[in-house]
Design a protein around this motif. Structure first.
Motif, PDB file in Angstrom:
ATOM      1  N   ALA A   1       0.839  -1.198   0.000  1.00 26.57           N
ATOM      2  CA  ALA A   1       0.000   0.000   0.000  1.00 26.57           C
ATOM      3  C   ALA A   1       0.876   1.249   0.000  1.00 26.57           C
ATOM      4  CB  ALA A   1      -0.909  -0.006   1.223  1.00 26.57           C
ATOM      5  N   ARG A   2       0.404   2.298  -0.668  1.00 27.65           N
ATOM      6  CA  ARG A   2       1.172   3.540  -0.744  1.00 27.65           C
ATOM      7  C   ARG A   2       1.526   4.073   0.646  1.00 27.65           C
ATOM      8  NH1 ARG A   2       0.043   8.717  -4.428  1.00 27.65           N
ATOM      9  NH2 ARG A   2      -0.361   7.024  -5.865  1.00 27.65           N
ATOM     10  N   ALA A   3       0.621   3.948   1.600  1.00 29.38           N
ATOM     11  CA  ALA A   3       0.859   4.456   2.951  1.00 29.38           C
ATOM     12  C   ALA A   3       1.775   3.549   3.770  1.00 29.38           C
ATOM     13  CB  ALA A   3      -0.468   4.642   3.685  1.00 29.38           C
ATOM     14  N   GLU A   4       1.934   2.287   3.361  1.00 29.57           N
ATOM     15  CA  GLU A   4       2.738   1.331   4.116  1.00 29.57           C
ATOM     16  C   GLU A   4       3.528   0.411   3.184  1.00 29.57           C
ATOM     17  OE1 GLU A   4      -0.351  -0.590   6.464  1.00 29.57           O
ATOM     18  OE2 GLU A   4       0.223   0.659   8.166  1.00 29.57           O
ATOM     19  N   PRO A   5       4.449   0.953   2.419  1.00 25.43           N
ATOM     20  CA  PRO A   5       5.182   0.101   1.472  1.00 25.43           C
ATOM     21  C   PRO A   5       6.259  -0.746   2.144  1.00 25.43           C
ATOM     22  CG  PRO A   5       6.049   2.312   1.391  1.00 25.43           C
ATOM     23  CD  PRO A   5       4.861   2.356   2.326  1.00 25.43           C
ATOM     24  N   ILE A   6       6.664  -1.757   1.433  1.00 23.69           N
ATOM     25  CA  ILE A   6       7.815  -2.571   1.816  1.00 23.69           C
ATOM     26  C   ILE A   6       8.850  -2.385   0.706  1.00 23.69           C
ATOM     27  CG2 ILE A   6       8.691  -4.890   2.259  1.00 23.69           C
ATOM     28  CD1 ILE A   6       5.830  -5.621   3.178  1.00 23.69           C
ATOM     29  N   ILE A   7      10.052  -1.996   1.092  1.00 20.44           N
ATOM     30  CA  ILE A   7      11.124  -1.729   0.140  1.00 20.44           C
ATOM     31  C   ILE A   7      12.262  -2.717   0.416  1.00 20.44           C
ATOM     32  CG2 ILE A   7      12.777  -0.018  -0.696  1.00 20.44           C
ATOM     33  CD1 ILE A   7      10.795   2.131   0.402  1.00 20.44           C
ATOM     34  N   VAL A   8      12.675  -3.418  -0.614  1.00 17.72           N
ATOM     35  CA  VAL A   8      13.753  -4.401  -0.497  1.00 17.72           C
ATOM     36  C   VAL A   8      14.865  -3.991  -1.458  1.00 17.72           C
ATOM     37  CG1 VAL A   8      14.413  -6.819  -0.735  1.00 17.72           C
ATOM     38  CG2 VAL A   8      12.124  -6.231   0.086  1.00 17.72           C
ATOM     39  N   ALA A   9      16.080  -3.886  -0.941  1.00 20.63           N
ATOM     40  CA  ALA A   9      17.225  -3.492  -1.760  1.00 20.63           C
ATOM     41  C   ALA A   9      18.303  -4.559  -1.705  1.00 20.63           C
ATOM     42  CB  ALA A   9      17.790  -2.169  -1.266  1.00 20.63           C
ATOM     43  N   ARG A  10      18.977  -4.763  -2.842  1.00 25.27           N
ATOM     44  CA  ARG A  10      20.095  -5.693  -2.933  1.00 25.27           C
ATOM     45  C   ARG A  10      21.195  -5.030  -3.742  1.00 25.27           C
ATOM     46  NH1 ARG A  10      15.493  -7.838  -3.409  1.00 25.27           N
ATOM     47  NH2 ARG A  10      15.333  -7.633  -5.654  1.00 25.27           N
ATOM     48  N   VAL A  11      22.431  -5.278  -3.353  1.00 23.17           N
ATOM     49  CA  VAL A  11      23.564  -4.723  -4.087  1.00 23.17           C
ATOM     50  C   VAL A  11      24.693  -5.749  -4.126  1.00 23.17           C
ATOM     51  CG1 VAL A  11      24.586  -3.576  -2.073  1.00 23.17           C
ATOM     52  CG2 VAL A  11      25.069  -2.703  -4.356  1.00 23.17           C
ATOM     53  N   GLY A  12      25.374  -5.778  -5.236  1.00 22.85           N
ATOM     54  CA  GLY A  12      26.546  -6.636  -5.387  1.00 22.85           C
ATOM     55  C   GLY A  12      27.602  -5.882  -6.165  1.00 22.85           C
ATOM     56  N   ALA A  13      28.838  -5.983  -5.724  1.00 23.57           N
ATOM     57  CA  ALA A  13      29.925  -5.274  -6.392  1.00 23.57           C
ATOM     58  C   ALA A  13      31.177  -6.152  -6.379  1.00 23.57           C
ATOM     59  CB  ALA A  13      30.201  -3.949  -5.684  1.00 23.57           C
ATOM     60  N   ASN A  14      31.983  -5.984  -7.414  1.00 28.66           N
ATOM     61  CA  ASN A  14      33.214  -6.753  -7.536  1.00 28.66           C
ATOM     62  C   ASN A  14      34.361  -5.853  -7.962  1.00 28.66           C
ATOM     63  OD1 ASN A  14      32.387  -9.615  -7.128  1.00 28.66           O
ATOM     64  ND2 ASN A  14      31.009  -9.081  -8.798  1.00 28.66           N
ATOM     65  N   ASP A  15      35.524  -6.113  -7.401  1.00 26.47           N
ATOM     66  CA  ASP A  15      36.769  -5.428  -7.777  1.00 26.47           C
ATOM     67  C   ASP A  15      36.636  -3.904  -7.750  1.00 26.47           C
ATOM     68  OD1 ASP A  15      38.086  -7.896  -8.203  1.00 26.47           O
ATOM     69  OD2 ASP A  15      37.122  -8.050 -10.168  1.00 26.47           O
ATOM     70  N   LEU A  16      36.005  -3.387  -6.700  1.00 25.98           N
ATOM     71  CA  LEU A  16      35.809  -1.944  -6.577  1.00 25.98           C
ATOM     72  C   LEU A  16      37.099  -1.230  -6.214  1.00 25.98           C
ATOM     73  CD1 LEU A  16      32.505  -1.721  -4.512  1.00 25.98           C
ATOM     74  CD2 LEU A  16      32.800  -1.427  -6.975  1.00 25.98           C
ATOM     75  N   GLN A  17      37.301  -0.086  -6.825  1.00 25.53           N
ATOM     76  CA  GLN A  17      38.419   0.761  -6.425  1.00 25.53           C
ATOM     77  C   GLN A  17      38.098   2.203  -6.799  1.00 25.53           C
ATOM     78  OE1 GLN A  17      42.275  -0.695  -7.082  1.00 25.53           O
ATOM     79  NE2 GLN A  17      43.241   1.130  -6.269  1.00 25.53           N
ATOM     80  N   TYR A  18      38.324   3.098  -5.836  1.00 21.89           N
ATOM     81  CA  TYR A  18      38.195   4.533  -6.063  1.00 21.89           C
ATOM     82  C   TYR A  18      39.144   5.227  -5.091  1.00 21.89           C
ATOM     83  CZ  TYR A  18      36.292   9.176  -6.757  1.00 21.89           C
ATOM     84  OH  TYR A  18      36.155  10.499  -7.060  1.00 21.89           O
ATOM     85  N   ARG A  19      40.079   5.956  -5.652  1.00 21.55           N
ATOM     86  CA  ARG A  19      41.135   6.597  -4.871  1.00 21.55           C
ATOM     87  C   ARG A  19      41.810   5.553  -3.981  1.00 21.55           C
ATOM     88  NH1 ARG A  19      38.092  12.292  -3.722  1.00 21.55           N
ATOM     89  NH2 ARG A  19      37.981  12.899  -5.911  1.00 21.55           N
ATOM     90  N   GLU A  20      41.862   5.776  -2.666  1.00 20.92           N
ATOM     91  CA  GLU A  20      42.544   4.819  -1.785  1.00 20.92           C
ATOM     92  C   GLU A  20      41.608   3.729  -1.248  1.00 20.92           C
ATOM     93  OE1 GLU A  20      41.167   8.165   0.950  1.00 20.92           O
ATOM     94  OE2 GLU A  20      42.021   8.050  -1.038  1.00 20.92           O
ATOM     95  N   TYR A  21      40.356   3.707  -1.698  1.00 22.31           N
ATOM     96  CA  TYR A  21      39.387   2.727  -1.215  1.00 22.31           C
ATOM     97  C   TYR A  21      39.262   1.579  -2.214  1.00 22.31           C
ATOM     98  CZ  TYR A  21      38.193   6.699   1.667  1.00 22.31           C
ATOM     99  OH  TYR A  21      38.253   7.758   2.529  1.00 22.31           O
TER     100      TYR A  21
END
Length: 96
Positions: A46-66
């Protein structure tokens, strides 16, 4: 390289939708970055009571020193009465 963002769904009193991001080469979106990222977001209920499910996957990430070899995670936002919020990172390997 490519970057794909797709959205689908219905917006009414009942919500049902999906958002997908596929970035096989992050340098396309963020110069100086490398690795791949895939993310999904689902909304249902329902618009007033939604359920939100998120998933993320990442491989070989690099940005600056991270850097991270692999990252898999997800979370749930449950806005129904008595609903709960939760998240998890199931695998994470950090590179020096």
């Amino acid at each position: 390289g490519t970057l794909a963002l797709a959205a689908s769904g219905e917006l009414s009193e009942q919500l049902r939708g999906r958002l997908e991001l596929d970035a096989p080469d992050l340098a396309v979106a963020l110069p100086g970055a490398s690795g791949s990222l895939r993310a999904e977001l689902d909304v249902d209920g329902a618009r007033a009571e939604p359920i939100i499910v998120a998933r993320v996957g990442a491989n070989d990430l690099q940005y600056r020193e991270y850097a991270a070899k692999e990252l898999v995670g997800g979370g749930v936002l449950n806005f129904t009465t008595g609903g709960q919020v939760g998240n998890s990172i199931s695998r994470s390997t950090r590179q020096a």
